[in-house]
Design a protein around this motif. Structure first.
Motif, mmCIF file in Angstrom:
data_model
loop_
_atom_site.group_PDB
_atom_site.id
_atom_site.type_symbol
_atom_site.label_atom_id
_atom_site.label_comp_id
_atom_site.label_asym_id
_atom_site.label_seq_id
_atom_site.Cartn_x
_atom_site.Cartn_y
_atom_site.Cartn_z
ATOM 1 N N GLU A 1 11.208 9.913 3.258
ATOM 2 C CA GLU A 1 11.758 10.344 1.970
ATOM 3 C C GLU A 1 13.168 9.748 1.865
ATOM 4 N N PHE A 2 13.618 9.530 0.627
ATOM 5 C CA PHE A 2 14.906 8.868 0.406
ATOM 6 C C PHE A 2 16.095 9.805 0.602
ATOM 7 N N ARG B 1 15.938 11.787 -3.719
ATOM 8 C CA ARG B 1 14.946 11.556 -4.769
ATOM 9 C C ARG B 1 13.610 11.980 -4.192
ATOM 10 N N GLY B 2 13.319 13.266 -4.267
ATOM 11 C CA GLY B 2 12.071 13.749 -3.696
ATOM 12 C C GLY B 2 12.152 15.220 -3.382
ATOM 13 N N PRO B 3 11.070 15.761 -2.834
ATOM 14 C CA PRO B 3 10.985 17.207 -2.601
ATOM 15 C C PRO B 3 11.600 17.616 -1.258
ATOM 16 N N ALA C 1 5.549 19.129 -5.655
ATOM 17 C CA ALA C 1 6.279 18.120 -4.875
ATOM 18 C C ALA C 1 6.430 16.822 -5.660
ATOM 19 N N VAL C 2 5.400 16.458 -6.403
ATOM 20 C CA VAL C 2 5.436 15.175 -7.118
ATOM 21 C C VAL C 2 6.539 15.158 -8.175
ATOM 22 N N HIS C 3 6.918 16.334 -8.676
ATOM 23 C CA HIS C 3 7.915 16.386 -9.748
ATOM 24 C C HIS C 3 9.346 16.455 -9.226
ATOM 25 N N ALA C 4 9.512 16.701 -7.950
ATOM 26 C CA ALA C 4 10.870 16.870 -7.419
ATOM 27 C C ALA C 4 11.660 15.567 -7.545
ATOM 28 N N GLY C 5 12.948 15.732 -7.754
ATOM 29 C CA GLY C 5 13.830 14.560 -7.725
ATOM 30 C C GLY C 5 13.957 13.835 -9.052
ATOM 31 N N GLY C 6 13.293 14.313 -10.093
ATOM 32 C CA GLY C 6 13.445 13.681 -11.402
ATOM 33 C C GLY C 6 12.792 12.308 -11.466
ATOM 34 N N SER C 7 12.965 11.664 -12.611
ATOM 35 C CA SER C 7 12.319 10.363 -12.808
ATOM 36 C C SER C 7 13.005 9.258 -12.016
ATOM 37 N N ALA C 8 14.326 9.320 -11.959
ATOM 38 C CA ALA C 8 15.064 8.208 -11.369
ATOM 39 C C ALA C 8 16.392 8.705 -10.822
#
Lengths: 253, 439
Positions: free
Chosen positions: A170-171, A197-199, A221-228
């Motif tokens: 994860e970033f 950028r991630g959960p 989890a897929v929605h965590a961290g926003g689009s960018a």
């Protein structure tokens, strides 16, 4: 590293059977084997030729064992009709497959040129000293603590967030020696840690299951961290400003 | 101020841009209806006419690549999307896929329809698990909405899309190594010919395209060839993501027409970090020869950068200021190539090994004055003699750094150590302490 495979694998060396008659992987844990077989069948069915599922299957056995064990190699061979030598030849080629147990967390520090210069070298040196481990080594946890494996990694395609780190791939963006130490201390203490950028970071084994090709079981989890991340939006922000300015100029004209 | 033109990045500030609903809010899935109403050959012709060139580095015309797929051959055809973004400095496909995976999927549907493929694979590097989540979810949403699977939108066209995670190997960005990897082997490049268009995945006709190339197609269908050609130059039309990183005030993604210059882009990004000046930069990742301050006005298109002695590559603009030791930087890149060399051919396997040995010695000030000639001689024995482009790419930082910074190498020999302080280059170096930087 090869002894891991040889000691637990009666078919080596020189095994060349295309479809082993005996199924010897995970012999001590039939319920594990049964579950893995079901998962493997889902993965194999995605490809026109079964062997294409080898990389996913290696991720799958890593999600079971935390690294590629002799059982894992044997299992892949059985599922795909390969020899264990053929499987090991592949697993040892790719750096994400580990030949010794990884801690609860895999912690990567980018030390490719740009990140190294932006401070990745200093971060990596700081963490090695702080954790008293070398590259690709696992911490020895004290009572109740989690463990992690520290590794310097190559460019992870996040250069506009340099210096970058990863935890279980994860970033973690724009790191400093101080934030890096805080991060690993939180991981070792078992605190929840979220990616830039991630959960929230899950365990290394859970991550490997996603890599094998199964969606994260945590629905949000897929929605965590926003689009960018912020750096990704710099150009767009500026373009919107340019558009506003030119619209304003037209209105005035 | 030069105009940016966000197309691929147009919706990244929508907090749900990566969902199907989010993509639909921004003209998503409007191109596939148009494409499916056209004969497949007309779709290929349209992409050819647009002049779209591959965004993964080499710049090969995308429509032409599609037209190489033999038709009526009774073999399955495949599209493989190269999402193995690993070239040092390159960081465009990963943010794109995180924010806008559906535009790639729409491009995949159009491309597969055009080349008559019923199966597409997205080969994503493994080390970016959040991007994998987004792709897995996007493909599932596309199936649920009827954009993938059987009889897409009632057209009779079937398509399966598979997301495949790699396992950590830069070489798999090379298209034939990628195919071997996808077939479940070690990722090692294949001898060409036969090219993938004839014998690719499972020895069947295969198109391998970069993420950004495929993702640029829906906008061409939506807005037309003339619109696309209104961006960029005659020979390099269209828009691209420029990725600025390193010693720049506002690093990030800047989408604009091909042919912008680094001077323009640096202006937009607030310039080199305060109190410093540009020393060297890469136009498209570490495999493209270094450029310097004298190249600030080179148009960043395939022709312009080529004429300046480098390559456009992936517009991975890594900016290094005067605090940076070029020898240290090149050593790091060489360590990378050594680590990532697949070992198949001798020039690359041995050459990158000896690069590291010699550069370590040079950087620590223990080299000799014959080392530079030896490095150049070694480079001659790799460039054009390696099995694939990885070996060629490894020579770029070495030869270009000697071309522009020979004196700096010699300074290491004279002083018996590296004359630079790495602390001054870090992101947290105090701005004032660097005004008297040694260089």
């Amino acid at each position: 590293m090869t002894d891991v495979f040889i000691t637990s694998n009666p078919q080596l060396p020189g095994a060349n059977t295309t479809a082993p008659a005996t199924q010897t992987s995970y012999a001590d844990a039939p319920e594990v084997r049964e579950r893995l077989v079901k998962d493997a069948q889902v993965l194999i069915a995605r490809y026109p030729q079964p062997r294409s599922a080898l990389l996913p299957l290696l991720h799958l056995v890593q999600s079971q064992d935390g690294y590629v064990t002799g059982d894992g190699v044997q299992f892949c061979a059985e599922m795909l009709g390969l020899s264990t030598a053929e499987v090991s030849a592949v697993s040892t080629f790719y750096s994400m497959y580990k030949n010794k147990p990884v801690g609860d967390y895999h912690v990567g520090v980018c030390t490719n040129a740009l990140c190294a210069i932006m401070g990745g070298d200093e971060i990596f040196a700081t963490l090695k000293a702080h954790l008293a481990v070398g590259n690709d080594e696992r911490t020895s946890p004290s009572q109740g603590e989690r463990s992690l494996t520290l590794e310097h990694i190559e460019c992870n395609a996040a250069c506009d967030f340099a210096p970058v780190m990863t935890v279980n791939w994860e970033f973690f963006d724009n790191m400093t020696p101080t934030s890096a130490v805080e991060l690993v201390d939180a991981l070792l203490a078992g605190h929840e840690v979220s990616a830039s950028r991630g959960p929230a970071v899950c365990s290394f084994r859970q991550t490997e299951r996603i890599l094998a090709g199964f969606e994260d079981e945590r629905p949000d989890a897929v929605h965590a961290g926003g689009s960018a991340g912020p750096a990704s939006l710099e150009g767009l922000k500026l373009a919107r400003q340019q558009q506003q300015d030119s619209d304003g100029a037209e209105d005035r004209a | 101020m030069s105009k940016l033109s966000p197309v691929l990045s147009r919706a990244w500030d929508d907090p749900r841009s990566y969902t199907l609903e989010g993509y639909r809010r921004h003209d998503g899935y409007q191109a596939i209806g148009k494409a499916l109403a056209m004969p497949p050959d007309d779709v290929i012709k349209l992409v050819k006419d647009s002049g779209l060139r591959g965004r993964g580095g080499a710049g090969f015309p995308t429509g032409m690549k599609w037209s190489f797929i033999p038709q009526g051959d009774n073999k399955p055809h495949y599209l493989v999307v190269n999402a193995d973004e690993s070239e040092p400095g390159t960081c465009k496909d990963i943010p794109f896929l995180m924010a806008n995976p559906h535009e790639l999927i729409e491009g995949i549907i159009i491309a597969c329809y055009a080349i008559r493929a019923d199966r597409a694979f997205i080969y994503l590097r493994g080390e970016v698990v959040h991007v994998l989540r987004r792709l897995q979810a996007a493909v599932r949403e596309a199936y649920e909405a009827g954009y993938a699977g059987k009889n897409i939108l009632g057209s009779g066209f079937d398509l399966e899309i598979v997301v495949h995670a790699g396992a950590g190997a830069y070489i798999c960005g090379e298209e034939t190594a990628l195919l071997d990897s996808l077939e479940g082997y070690r990722g090692q490049p294949r001898l060409r010919p036969p090219f993938p268009a004839i014998e690719g995945l499972y020895a069947s006709p295969t198109v391998v395209n970069n993420v950004e190339s495929v993702a640029s197609v829906p906008a061409i269908l939506r807005n037309g060839v003339d619109w696309f050609r209104s961006f960029g130059t005659e020979k390099s039309p269209g828009f691209v993501l420029y990725s600025l990183s390193g010693h720049v005030t506002r690093p990030g993604q800047y989408e604009g027409p091909l042919g912008m210059t680094l001077r323009e882009l640096l202006d937009l990004a607030g310039g080199v970090r305060a109190g410093h000046r540009l020393k060297f930069w890469t136009p498209g990742g570490s495999s493209t020869p270094l450029l310097t301050e004298e190249h600030l006005d080179v148009p960043l298109d395939f022709e312009g950068v080529g004429a300046a002695g480098s390559m456009l590559g992936t517009r991975a603009l890594q900016i290094f200021d005067e605090t940076v030791c070029v020898v240290r930087t090149v050593l790091r890149w060489s360590e990378f190539y050594k680590h990532e060399s697949c070992g198949k051919c001798t020039p690359c396997r041995e050459g990158t090994y000896w690069y590291v040995q010699m550069l370590q010695r040079l950087e620590s000030g223990k080299g000799t004055d014959t080392d530079l000639e030896k490095l150049l001689d070694l480079s001659d024995n790799i460039l054009g003699r390696a099995f694939c482009a990885l070996g060629d790419g490894a020579t770029s930082p070495v030869t270009s750094s000697i071309q522009y910074f020979r004196d700096e190498y010699l300074e290491h020999l004279r002083s018996g150590c590296c004359p630079f302080d790495p602390a001054l280059s870090t992101a947290w170096a105090p701005a004032l302490a660097t005004t008297g930087a040694r260089a």
